[in-house]
Design an enzyme around this catalytic site. Structure first.
Site, PDB file in Angstrom:
ATOM      1  CB  CYS A   1      -5.100  -0.259   2.284  1.00  0.00           C
ATOM      2  SG  CYS A   1      -3.935  -0.785   3.311  1.00  0.00           S
TER       3      CYS A   1
ATOM      4  CB  CYS B   1      -9.174  -3.625 -11.386  1.00  0.00           C
ATOM      5  SG  CYS B   1      -8.513  -2.348 -12.924  1.00  0.00           S
TER       6      CYS B   1
ATOM      7  CB  CYS C   1      -4.217   2.694   5.856  1.00  0.00           C
ATOM      8  SG  CYS C   1      -4.172   2.530   3.955  1.00  0.00           S
TER       9      CYS C   1
ATOM     10  CB  CYS D   1      -0.951   0.062   1.339  1.00  0.00           C
ATOM     11  SG  CYS D   1      -1.753   1.515   1.365  1.00  0.00           S
TER      12      CYS D   1
ATOM     13  CB  CYS E   1      -0.535   2.236   5.735  1.00  0.00           C
ATOM     14  SG  CYS E   1      -1.212   0.670   4.773  1.00  0.00           S
TER      15      CYS E   1
END
Length: 183
Positions: free
Chosen positions: A147, A170, A150, A98, A101
């Site tokens: 995510c 995607c 986060c 991510c 984070c």
């Protein structure tokens, strides 16, 4: 009647482009630490490739630590333009995290070429790495992929991927950081 069809196509084309996912416009200030395959993001104290503690930050806190383009995609669910992101057409081996984070999201072994213009994966790293939310924006019914650490917007999940899962995650390139495998 043919004129109406053409107008409908022009109206629906931007919606089609939004229905897939997203891409990257600028490179981020990411520094790879050579000794341990982690990413150091100066100015973002919440970024960690190892901490999986759920983050609950205010929008003001995120706005302080994320570049504006990353903030718009990850916190405001914007979408990058198709075929512009740095990961949509890469086959380099490594791991995707991510961009907000540092949470581990995908391995390159789950990446496939979907020709949609955004990086696509057929499975997430683990059950908690990506979470989902119904998305009814733009008069469409989709599943938003977030995510798991986060709750940042990553992209969308579709049921048109390859075996073994039949899924297509995607993702927006700008929502991802990539660490290549060591040689």
């Amino acid at each position: 009647m043919k004129n109406n069809s053409f107008v409908n196509i022009l109206f629906l084309l931007p919606l089609f482009m939004l229905s897939a996912c997203g891409q990257n416009k600028q490179s981020l200030d990411i520094k790879k630490t050579p000794s341990n395959n982690t990413i150091n993001k100066p100015g973002n104290p919440y970024y960690s490739n190892t901490d999986t503690t759920k983050l609950k930050l205010s929008e003001a806190q995120w706005k302080k630590v994320l570049p504006e383009d990353v903030y718009l995609v990850m916190r405001k669910a914007e979408t990058e333009i198709a075929f512009t992101g740095k990961y949509w057409n890469t086959d380099q081996k490594g791991t995707y995290y991510c961009a907000s984070c540092g949470n581990l999201l995908f391995r390159s072994t789950a990446k496939f070429s979907s020709s949609c213009g955004w990086p696509s994966f057929f499975e997430q790293e683990n059950k908690k790495s990506v979470v989902y939310k119904n998305d009814f924006s733009y008069n469409m019914e989709r599943i938003e992929a977030l995510c798991g650490r986060c709750d940042g917007h990553l992209g969308h999940l579709f049921d048109d991927g390859p075996p073994p899962t039949g899924k297509r995650y995607c993702m927006n390139s700008i929502a991802l950081d990539f660490i290549p495998d060591s040689k």
